[in-house]
Design a protein around this motif. Structure first.
Motif, PDB file in Angstrom:
ATOM      1  N   ARG A 202       0.823  -1.214   0.000  1.00  0.00           N
ATOM      2  CA  ARG A 202       0.000   0.000   0.000  1.00  0.00           C
ATOM      3  C   ARG A 202       0.857   1.263   0.000  1.00  0.00           C
ATOM      4  NH1 ARG A 202      -5.401   0.547   3.563  1.00  0.00           N
ATOM      5  NH2 ARG A 202      -5.996   2.681   3.010  1.00  0.00           N
ATOM      6  N   TRP A 262      -3.131  -4.804  -0.978  1.00  0.00           N
ATOM      7  CA  TRP A 262      -3.667  -3.649  -0.274  1.00  0.00           C
ATOM      8  C   TRP A 262      -3.791  -3.915   1.221  1.00  0.00           C
ATOM      9  CZ3 TRP A 262      -3.303   0.942  -1.925  1.00  0.00           C
ATOM     10  CH2 TRP A 262      -4.076   1.984  -1.426  1.00  0.00           C
ATOM     11  N   GLU A 266      -6.892  -8.556   0.290  1.00  0.00           N
ATOM     12  CA  GLU A 266      -7.380  -7.521  -0.612  1.00  0.00           C
ATOM     13  C   GLU A 266      -6.235  -7.021  -1.493  1.00  0.00           C
ATOM     14  OE1 GLU A 266     -10.924  -4.486   0.246  1.00  0.00           O
ATOM     15  OE2 GLU A 266      -9.052  -3.900   1.208  1.00  0.00           O
ATOM     16  N   LYS A 311      -7.961   8.429  -2.291  1.00  0.00           N
ATOM     17  CA  LYS A 311      -8.888   8.035  -1.238  1.00  0.00           C
ATOM     18  C   LYS A 311     -10.313   7.940  -1.741  1.00  0.00           C
ATOM     19  CE  LYS A 311     -10.430   9.293   3.426  1.00  0.00           C
ATOM     20  NZ  LYS A 311     -10.270  10.264   4.542  1.00  0.00           N
ATOM     21  N   SER A 312     -10.752   8.937  -2.514  1.00  0.00           N
ATOM     22  CA  SER A 312     -12.130   8.932  -3.014  1.00  0.00           C
ATOM     23  C   SER A 312     -12.359   7.793  -4.001  1.00  0.00           C
ATOM     24  CB  SER A 312     -12.466  10.275  -3.678  1.00  0.00           C
ATOM     25  OG  SER A 312     -11.627  10.503  -4.796  1.00  0.00           O
ATOM     26  N   ILE A 314     -10.742   4.887  -4.015  1.00  0.00           N
ATOM     27  CA  ILE A 314     -10.757   3.643  -3.242  1.00  0.00           C
ATOM     28  C   ILE A 314     -12.109   3.459  -2.556  1.00  0.00           C
ATOM     29  CG2 ILE A 314      -9.766   2.441  -1.255  1.00  0.00           C
ATOM     30  CD1 ILE A 314      -8.057   2.308  -3.728  1.00  0.00           C
ATOM     31  N   LEU A 315     -12.652   4.526  -2.001  1.00  0.00           N
ATOM     32  CA  LEU A 315     -13.957   4.440  -1.343  1.00  0.00           C
ATOM     33  C   LEU A 315     -15.046   4.045  -2.337  1.00  0.00           C
ATOM     34  CD1 LEU A 315     -13.860   7.560   1.033  1.00  0.00           C
ATOM     35  CD2 LEU A 315     -13.789   5.146   1.683  1.00  0.00           C
ATOM     36  N   ALA A 316     -14.981   4.623  -3.542  1.00  0.00           N
ATOM     37  CA  ALA A 316     -15.966   4.273  -4.563  1.00  0.00           C
ATOM     38  C   ALA A 316     -15.834   2.812  -4.989  1.00  0.00           C
ATOM     39  CB  ALA A 316     -15.803   5.198  -5.772  1.00  0.00           C
ATOM     40  N   CYS A 317     -14.589   2.376  -5.187  1.00  0.00           N
ATOM     41  CA  CYS A 317     -14.368   0.971  -5.558  1.00  0.00           C
ATOM     42  C   CYS A 317     -14.794   0.032  -4.432  1.00  0.00           C
ATOM     43  CB  CYS A 317     -12.896   0.749  -5.898  1.00  0.00           C
ATOM     44  SG  CYS A 317     -12.345   1.479  -7.443  1.00  0.00           S
ATOM     45  N   ASP A 318     -14.585   0.461  -3.199  1.00  0.00           N
ATOM     46  CA  ASP A 318     -14.951  -0.370  -2.054  1.00  0.00           C
ATOM     47  C   ASP A 318     -16.464  -0.573  -1.980  1.00  0.00           C
ATOM     48  OD1 ASP A 318     -13.797  -1.789   0.165  1.00  0.00           O
ATOM     49  OD2 ASP A 318     -14.817  -0.373   1.478  1.00  0.00           O
ATOM     50  N   LYS A 319     -17.234   0.479  -2.263  1.00  0.00           N
ATOM     51  CA  LYS A 319     -18.693   0.354  -2.268  1.00  0.00           C
ATOM     52  C   LYS A 319     -19.150  -0.603  -3.368  1.00  0.00           C
ATOM     53  CE  LYS A 319     -19.663   4.923  -0.334  1.00  0.00           C
ATOM     54  NZ  LYS A 319     -20.283   6.264  -0.563  1.00  0.00           N
ATOM     55  N   TYR A 322     -18.483  -4.243  -2.383  1.00  0.00           N
ATOM     56  CA  TYR A 322     -19.437  -4.854  -1.466  1.00  0.00           C
ATOM     57  C   TYR A 322     -20.781  -5.122  -2.130  1.00  0.00           C
ATOM     58  CZ  TYR A 322     -16.393  -4.878   2.520  1.00  0.00           C
ATOM     59  OH  TYR A 322     -15.360  -5.176   3.379  1.00  0.00           O
TER      60      TYR A 322
END
Length: 341
Positions: A202, A262, A266, A311-312, A314-319, A322
């Protein structure tokens, strides 16, 4: 899609890496670099003053040496106090000033003896430069050491062997630079690699890869039921699976792509010059090579001239990941890969 379909833009890649190395300065913050330079200046001034008053004061040393040493000492203390306010360009100015002062000391001495003493300070300058600046910037400071010492030895009328002394100083500076650069590279490699899989970690993505492209696709991949594998087969078996997947997946990617661990089970995949359709095709290949395991993945693309922070994304990809995780147990790769909407 074959790996050979995409050509690597070597010029763009080299320019991108240079920009990143400029920004990161070997991953050292400006505040850290400023504090270390302050300590270097304080240490050099202390050694210089101790040498003058304890070892060679009886030889009629000019007061100028003491004054310059005190000046460097005060500069170091001042820089240490205001380290948080120092800008990167100020560090270069301070280092250039140090090189100029050491060279001027050699010139004013009018003797060959100072070469033996001052080479230590030149070595300190080179070590600092290659520890905190990019290789190109550090080499520029190394060149200033060459030029400054050459002028000092050549213009110093009382120096008996200017060429010999200059070669001694230059040789010491080059050896110091070589070993410092090698050590820094080794430390960077260790800190940027995941020991288990051999993939970038990371920190490497955040420090070196991001952001070197403005046209790329990024994906977050999470293995399904990996905890159950560890619980039933043991952590050694889980480690073997991660190593095997890293080896197989790297064979499916281009040289310019970055596959990083990551965290845990992950992975992050960053592919420059990659469209939404191309990223999905790559993820489907990785999914097929993952059998008998499966994974869930969320991905998005960032086109040219678009601005986005890591960061933004990664957050979008994380949503999206899931969303895929909720339906991934169907074992269908179409369900396991979800694009950010």
């Amino acid at each position: 899609m074959n790996k050979g379909e995409w050509s690597i833009d070597w010029k763009e890649k080299s320019q991108a890496i240079w920009r990143v190395s400029e920004r990161n300065a070997h991953s050292a913050t400006t505040e850290q670099a400023s504090k270390w330079l302050s300590l270097l200046e304080i240490g050099a001034a202390t050694v210089s003053l101790a040498t003058i008053y304890l070892a060679v004061y009886s030889q009629g040393i000019s007061p100028l040496y003491s004054e310059m040493s005190v000046l460097i000492l005060l500069l170091g203390v001042f820089s240490l106090i205001f380290a948080k306010r120092v800008k990167p360009w100020m560090l270069h100015i301070q280092l250039l000033a140090g090189t100029a002062m050491v060279s001027y000391t050699i010139y004013m001495s009018q003797r060959s003896d100072p070469a033996v003493f001052t080479v230590v300070f030149f070595a300190w300058i080179v070590i600092y430069a290659y520890s905190f600046f990019s290789p190109l910037q550090a080499t520029a400071h190394l060149i200033t050491v060459f030029v400054g010492s050459a002028l000092a030895f050549e213009l110093g009328v009382g120096i008996t062997a200017p060429l010999g002394d200059w070669l001694f100083v230059s040789g010491t500076a080059v050896v110091t630079a070589t070993f410092t650069l090698r050590l820094v590279a080794q430390l960077a490699k260790v800190s940027h690699l995941d020991r288990l899989t051999g993939l970038p970690n990371r920190r490497y993505v955040e420090d070196k890869v991001w952001p070197i492209h403005n046209d790329f696709a990024i994906a977050l991949i999470d293995l399904d039921d990996f905890k159950r594998l560890n619980d039933t087969e043991g952590h050694i078996a889980g480690d073997d699976v991660l190593q095997d997947l890293a080896f197989r997946w790297k064979g499916e990617l281009r040289f310019s792509d970055t596959l990083a661990r990551w965290g845990g089970d992950e992975f992050l995949l960053l592919m420059p010059g990659c469209s939404d359709h191309q990223m999905r095709a790559v993820l489907e290949r990785l999914f097929d090579s993952c059998f008998p395991l499966s994974f869930s993945a969320g991905f998005t693309t960032c086109l040219k001239n678009e601005t986005a922070d890591l960061k933004s994304l990664i957050l979008a990809c994380d949503k999206a990941l899931y969303q895929a995780k909720a339906r991934a147990h169907s074992q269908r790769r179409e369900d396991a890969i979800v694009a950010v909407r």
